[in-house]
Design an enzyme around this catalytic site. Structure first.
Site, PDB file in Angstrom:
ATOM      1  N   TYR A  53       0.729  -1.308  -0.045  1.00  0.00           N
ATOM      2  CA  TYR A  53       0.169  -0.178   0.179  1.00  0.00           C
ATOM      3  C   TYR A  53       0.767   1.167   0.089  1.00  0.00           C
ATOM      4  O   TYR A  53       0.139   2.316  -0.073  1.00  0.00           O
ATOM      5  CB  TYR A  53      -0.893   0.062   1.176  1.00  0.00           C
ATOM      6  CG  TYR A  53      -1.917  -1.278   1.188  1.00  0.00           C
ATOM      7  CD1 TYR A  53      -2.005  -1.966   0.410  1.00  0.00           C
ATOM      8  CD2 TYR A  53      -2.590  -1.378   2.659  1.00  0.00           C
ATOM      9  CE1 TYR A  53      -2.804  -3.213   0.368  1.00  0.00           C
ATOM     10  CE2 TYR A  53      -3.419  -2.311   2.671  1.00  0.00           C
ATOM     11  CZ  TYR A  53      -3.598  -3.324   1.608  1.00  0.00           C
ATOM     12  OH  TYR A  53      -4.532  -4.494   1.793  1.00  0.00           O
ATOM     13  N   HIS A 111       0.869 -11.953   2.077  1.00  0.00           N
ATOM     14  CA  HIS A 111      -0.248 -10.931   1.297  1.00  0.00           C
ATOM     15  C   HIS A 111      -0.890 -11.895   0.521  1.00  0.00           C
ATOM     16  O   HIS A 111      -2.259 -11.942   0.119  1.00  0.00           O
ATOM     17  CB  HIS A 111       0.327 -10.116   0.705  1.00  0.00           C
ATOM     18  CG  HIS A 111      -0.722  -8.690   0.391  1.00  0.00           C
ATOM     19  ND1 HIS A 111      -0.368  -7.459   0.447  1.00  0.00           N
ATOM     20  CD2 HIS A 111      -2.075  -8.856   0.375  1.00  0.00           C
ATOM     21  CE1 HIS A 111      -1.474  -6.545   0.381  1.00  0.00           C
ATOM     22  NE2 HIS A 111      -2.407  -7.402   0.242  1.00  0.00           N
TER      23      HIS A 111
HETATM   24  P1  NDP Z   1     -14.105  -1.625   1.388  1.00  0.00           P
HETATM   25  O1  NDP Z   1     -15.106  -2.683   1.299  1.00  0.00           O
HETATM   26  O2  NDP Z   1     -13.529  -1.240   2.718  1.00  0.00           O
HETATM   27  O3  NDP Z   1     -14.756  -0.394   0.523  1.00  0.00           O
HETATM   28  C1  NDP Z   1     -14.185   1.037   0.638  1.00  0.00           C
HETATM   29  C2  NDP Z   1     -14.898   1.812  -0.345  1.00  0.00           C
HETATM   30  O4  NDP Z   1     -16.181   1.860   0.092  1.00  0.00           O
HETATM   31  C3  NDP Z   1     -14.242   2.960  -0.599  1.00  0.00           C
HETATM   32  O5  NDP Z   1     -14.483   3.518  -1.922  1.00  0.00           O
HETATM   33  C4  NDP Z   1     -15.054   4.035   0.490  1.00  0.00           C
HETATM   34  O6  NDP Z   1     -15.041   5.314  -0.184  1.00  0.00           O
HETATM   35  C5  NDP Z   1     -16.417   3.262   0.394  1.00  0.00           C
HETATM   36  N1  NDP Z   1     -16.935   3.478   1.787  1.00  0.00           N
HETATM   37  C6  NDP Z   1     -16.797   3.263   2.645  1.00  0.00           C
HETATM   38  N2  NDP Z   1     -17.660   3.540   3.934  1.00  0.00           N
HETATM   39  C7  NDP Z   1     -18.655   3.972   3.271  1.00  0.00           C
HETATM   40  C8  NDP Z   1     -19.863   4.311   3.773  1.00  0.00           C
HETATM   41  N3  NDP Z   1     -20.045   4.182   4.941  1.00  0.00           N
HETATM   42  N4  NDP Z   1     -20.836   4.677   2.719  1.00  0.00           N
HETATM   43  C9  NDP Z   1     -20.581   4.665   1.559  1.00  0.00           C
HETATM   44  N5  NDP Z   1     -19.463   4.312   0.801  1.00  0.00           N
HETATM   45  C10 NDP Z   1     -18.435   3.922   1.774  1.00  0.00           C
HETATM   46  O7  NDP Z   1     -12.989  -1.946   0.437  1.00  0.00           O
HETATM   47  P2  NDP Z   1     -11.120  -2.238   0.493  1.00  0.00           P
HETATM   48  O8  NDP Z   1     -10.961  -2.883  -0.553  1.00  0.00           O
HETATM   49  O9  NDP Z   1     -10.582  -0.890   0.639  1.00  0.00           O
HETATM   50  O10 NDP Z   1     -11.335  -3.034   1.667  1.00  0.00           O
HETATM   51  C11 NDP Z   1     -11.015  -2.640   3.236  1.00  0.00           C
HETATM   52  C12 NDP Z   1      -9.759  -3.147   3.416  1.00  0.00           C
HETATM   53  O11 NDP Z   1      -9.235  -4.510   3.542  1.00  0.00           O
HETATM   54  C13 NDP Z   1      -8.459  -2.396   2.654  1.00  0.00           C
HETATM   55  O12 NDP Z   1      -8.435  -1.071   2.869  1.00  0.00           O
HETATM   56  C14 NDP Z   1      -7.345  -3.526   3.023  1.00  0.00           C
HETATM   57  O13 NDP Z   1      -6.715  -2.973   4.354  1.00  0.00           O
HETATM   58  C15 NDP Z   1      -7.917  -4.649   3.214  1.00  0.00           C
HETATM   59  N6  NDP Z   1      -7.751  -5.265   1.875  1.00  0.00           N
HETATM   60  C16 NDP Z   1      -6.996  -6.444   1.909  1.00  0.00           C
HETATM   61  C17 NDP Z   1      -6.689  -7.070   0.843  1.00  0.00           C
HETATM   62  C18 NDP Z   1      -5.913  -8.534   0.518  1.00  0.00           C
HETATM   63  O14 NDP Z   1      -5.512  -8.856  -0.297  1.00  0.00           O
HETATM   64  N7  NDP Z   1      -5.400  -9.304   1.959  1.00  0.00           N
HETATM   65  C19 NDP Z   1      -7.190  -6.764  -0.518  1.00  0.00           C
HETATM   66  C20 NDP Z   1      -8.280  -5.731  -0.407  1.00  0.00           C
HETATM   67  C21 NDP Z   1      -8.707  -4.778   0.708  1.00  0.00           C
HETATM   68  P3  NDP Z   1     -14.329   6.870   0.411  1.00  0.00           P
HETATM   69  O15 NDP Z   1     -12.963   6.126   0.916  1.00  0.00           O
HETATM   70  O16 NDP Z   1     -14.072   7.636  -0.801  1.00  0.00           O
HETATM   71  O17 NDP Z   1     -15.080   7.093   1.458  1.00  0.00           O
END
Ligand code: NDP
Length: 282
Positions: A53, A111
């Site tokens: 990241y 990862h």
């Molecule tokens: P999420 O499922 O957490 O969704 C994030 C998105 O949802 C962003 O666009 C955010 O927008 C939006 N969002 C968040 N809260 C709200 C809300 N209350 N209402 C409306 N929209 C909302 O996606 P991630 O892929 O980020 O997954 C979460 C975490 O999991 C990652 O950040 C990471 O730490 C981990 N991860 C791990 C992976 C792996 O391979 N091990 C792969 C992917 C993720 P905004 O930010 O613009 O508010």
């Protein structure tokens, strides 16, 4: 805030992990310090980052500047795909600790289970992570994006199952077979992209459940994950959403909502991210 405290779950080695944390994927270095500090200020005590990241240094700075004692925060980072060879893993882990301004992480994960172009192999990598655990520099070690055959190979060749597997899970991709395997083997399930990266909020069943319960679609979807017993760390850079995502401990899903959300599982078609078996190198 009224929704706190956040429940904790016990890992197989006895450590406690806050069930709700904060994800930092795609939070730019520019936004990261302020956003993570804001989340910590609201009461979040679990941060999920990764070498991939490119924001470990900012997460480390945010934790230090928050003034919260290090031991009160559960900190996870992950080994990058091009760092599987033992010497690369050792060097990059040391760099992660330096960037995060700490002498230990609470959880260090492989990862992706990629036998990389660089000659690595995830079993050999797992043995290297076990060194970090023995040294106390990673309190717990685990994996991410491992499928059942990957986990079975770790068990067969090292005799040690990971304490954690962090995989994609949300109502569109419930990943139930893998979760059952975890339960049988005392592996804690962490659900990444618990909000399906924002793609689930337009779903009629989610919208009507949110209306019925007087909550937002995001809160209902997160509550589904919490009630299934998984660890979640939604990501947001939007202050009101970070608050909203925390405010999920004053209600429960009724049976109808649970059944409605369970019915949204699309199997493999529901994935929003890469498939562990086919993911290209990053
Ligand atoms: P999420 O499922 O957490 O969704 C994030 C998105 O949802 C962003 O666009 C955010 O927008 C939006 N969002 C968040 N809260 C709200 C809300 N209350 N209402 C409306 N929209 C909302 O996606 P991630 O892929 O980020 O997954 C979460 C975490 O999991 C990652 O950040 C990471 O730490 C981990 N991860 C791990 C992976 C792996 O391979 N091990 C792969 C992917 C993720 P905004 O930010 O613009 O508010």
């Amino acid at each position: 805030m009224s929704a706190l405290p956040i429940p904790t779950l016990e890992l197989s080695n006895g450590y406690q992990i806050p069930q709700l944390g904060f994800g930092t994927y795609k939070i730019s270095a520019e936004d990261c310090v302020d956003t993570v500090k804001y989340a910590l200020d609201l009461g979040i005590r679990h941060i999920d980052t990764a070498q991939m990241y490119h924001n470990e240094a900012e997460v480390g700075r945010a934790i230090e500047e928050s003034g919260i004692p290090r031991e009160e925060i559960f900190l996870t980072t992950k080994l990058n795909n091009d760092k599987h060879l033992p010497e690369d893993a050792r060097r990059s882990f040391a760099q992660s600790l330096e960037d995060l301004r700490t002498d230990y992480v609470d959880l260090f994960l492989i990862h992706w289970p990629l036998p990389t172009l660089y000659g690595g192999d995830f079993v050999q990598t797992w043995r290297t992570l076990l060194e970090f655990e023995q040294q106390g520099r990673a309190r717990t070690v685990g994996v991410s994006n491992f499928q059942i055959p990957h986990l079975e190979r770790l068990m067969k060749e090292t005799g040690v199952m990971p304490a954690v597997n962090q995989v994609e899970i949300h109502p569109h991709f419930a990943n139930n077979q893998l979760r059952s395997f975890h339960l049988e083997h005392n592996i804690l399930t962490e659900a990444w992209s618990p909000l399906a990266r924002g793609t689930i909020f337009g779903d009629e069943k989610v919208i009507s459940a949110a209306k019925r319960l007087g909550k937002t679609p995001a809160q209902v979807v997160l509550r589904w994950g919490i009630e299934r017993g998984d660890v979640l760390f939604p990501k947001s850079v939007t202050p009101d959403r970070i608050k909203e995502n925390l405010d999920i401990f004053d209600f429960q899903l009724d049976e109808q909502t649970k059944a409605d959300l369970d019915s949204l599982d699309k199997g493999e078609d529901g994935r929003t991210g890469s498939h562990p078996d086919t993911m290209a190198l990053l």
